[in-house]
Design a protein around this motif. Structure first.
Motif, PDB file in Angstrom:
ATOM      1  N   UNK A   1       0.852  -1.187   0.000  1.00  0.00           N
ATOM      2  CA  UNK A   1       0.000   0.000   0.000  1.00  0.00           C
ATOM      3  C   UNK A   1       0.889   1.239   0.000  1.00  0.00           C
ATOM      4  N   UNK A   2       0.575   2.190  -0.862  1.00  0.00           N
ATOM      5  CA  UNK A   2       1.331   3.437  -0.953  1.00  0.00           C
ATOM      6  C   UNK A   2       0.422   4.575  -0.496  1.00  0.00           C
ATOM      7  N   UNK A   3       0.931   5.419   0.393  1.00  0.00           N
ATOM      8  CA  UNK A   3       0.132   6.525   0.927  1.00  0.00           C
ATOM      9  C   UNK A   3       0.640   7.863   0.404  1.00  0.00           C
ATOM     10  N   UNK A   4      -0.298   8.680  -0.061  1.00  0.00           N
ATOM     11  CA  UNK A   4      -0.004  10.041  -0.512  1.00  0.00           C
ATOM     12  C   UNK A   4      -0.847  11.007   0.306  1.00  0.00           C
TER      13      UNK A   4
ATOM     14  N   UNK B   1      -1.885  -0.551  -4.838  1.00  0.00           N
ATOM     15  CA  UNK B   1      -2.942   0.180  -4.149  1.00  0.00           C
ATOM     16  C   UNK B   1      -2.384   1.468  -3.555  1.00  0.00           C
ATOM     17  N   UNK B   2      -3.070   2.574  -3.827  1.00  0.00           N
ATOM     18  CA  UNK B   2      -2.637   3.891  -3.350  1.00  0.00           C
ATOM     19  C   UNK B   2      -3.735   4.503  -2.488  1.00  0.00           C
ATOM     20  N   UNK B   3      -3.334   5.030  -1.342  1.00  0.00           N
ATOM     21  CA  UNK B   3      -4.253   5.707  -0.414  1.00  0.00           C
ATOM     22  C   UNK B   3      -3.973   7.202  -0.473  1.00  0.00           C
ATOM     23  N   UNK B   4      -5.012   8.000  -0.722  1.00  0.00           N
ATOM     24  CA  UNK B   4      -4.864   9.456  -0.776  1.00  0.00           C
ATOM     25  C   UNK B   4      -5.529  10.088   0.436  1.00  0.00           C
TER      26      UNK B   4
ATOM     27  N   UNK C   1      -4.118  -1.795  10.660  1.00  0.00           N
ATOM     28  CA  UNK C   1      -4.985  -2.967  10.759  1.00  0.00           C
ATOM     29  C   UNK C   1      -5.148  -3.673   9.422  1.00  0.00           C
ATOM     30  N   UNK C   2      -5.312  -2.879   8.367  1.00  0.00           N
ATOM     31  CA  UNK C   2      -5.445  -3.459   7.023  1.00  0.00           C
ATOM     32  C   UNK C   2      -4.200  -4.262   6.667  1.00  0.00           C
ATOM     33  N   UNK C   3      -3.030  -3.680   6.918  1.00  0.00           N
ATOM     34  CA  UNK C   3      -1.778  -4.346   6.550  1.00  0.00           C
ATOM     35  C   UNK C   3      -1.513  -5.588   7.398  1.00  0.00           C
TER      36      UNK C   3
END
Length: 243
Positions: free
Chosen positions: A17-20, A42-45, A180-182
């Motif tokens: 997961x990549x967070x921006x 998967x990218x989280x904004x 939690x997701x990870x």
């Protein structure tokens, strides 16, 4: 910058997961979204604020996001940037807030996997793919059309005397939820972790509580907390919302 981030394409392409966040330049956000498309990641904004919330939505970059965590005002801006009509004023009652948040989430879920709409004292509305009576939060490998729905999780009770700081609660919620997701936790546990982290932030003089650990937000280790059952909201693909 885009040039700097490009040095880490290999690491980004293999990340679960990549967070921006919205502080990143538009060109860099677009670049990471293209990497997401190229490598199926998967990218989280995290929007950060209303003005910055629009950045991925100024182009097709947003279609390659998987998650986002706006508040209701930021969610309105995202829709408005896409040319979708939004309420002139934000609603005040919980019932109307939930209806508005669910309706505004629906267009974005044409491409996003899940939206975590933070509602301050009203908790959080999770919008995404319905699966086995809940919402599937786990990162997806392939995009596929499923029935979408929403779950409202009320906020934890925090008295005015306990609130020492109102900055950082949203970031704490999202950070713990992602943890939690990870870890592969179920949806309820992920959200409960986020709500526990948000409460810790509110009760700390620091935006992010220095006491924040995985153990401190593990619902199984906090037996005194009684969790309210989330409210299920079905979002119809064509004709609106049904409670």
């Amino acid at each position: 910058t885009e040039r700097y981030v490009s040095q880490f394409e290999r690491q980004i392409s293999s990340a679960p997961l990549v967070c921006l966040d919205g502080n990143i330049p538009i060109s860099t956000i677009n670049y990471v979204c293209l990497l997401a498309k190229k490598h199926n990641i998967n990218v989280w904004f995290e929007p950060t604020d209303k003005e910055k919330a629009r950045k991925p939505f100024l182009s097709d970059a947003w279609k390659f996001l998987s998650y986002s965590s706006p508040n209701l005002a930021e969610l309105c801006i995202m829709n408005k940037t896409l040319g979708i009509s939004t309420p002139d004023e934000l609603p005040n009652t919980l019932d109307e807030i939930l209806k508005a948040a669910a309706a505004l989430s629906r267009p974005l879920l044409e491409h996003l996997h899940c939206l975590v709409v933070t509602l301050g004292p009203h908790g959080v509305l999770l919008c995404g793919e319905h699966e086995a009576g809940t919402i599937n939060l786990q990162p997806r490998k392939l995009k596929k059309r499923k029935q979408i729905c929403a779950l409202h999780y009320p906020a934890m009770t925090v008295t005015p005397e306990e609130i020492l700081n109102v900055s950082g609660a949203g970031d704490s919620l999202v950070g713990a939820l992602i943890a939690g997701i990870l870890q592969g936790k179920d949806t309820d546990t992920c959200v409960q972790m986020g709500l526990l982290a948000a409460r810790m932030s509110l009760s700390s003089p620091h935006p992010i509580s220095p006491m924040l650990t995985l153990d401190s937000v593990d619902p199984n280790k906090i037996q005194t907390q009684k969790w309210q059952k989330p409210t299920f909201v079905k979002i119809d693909q064509d004709s609106g919302i049904h409670f």
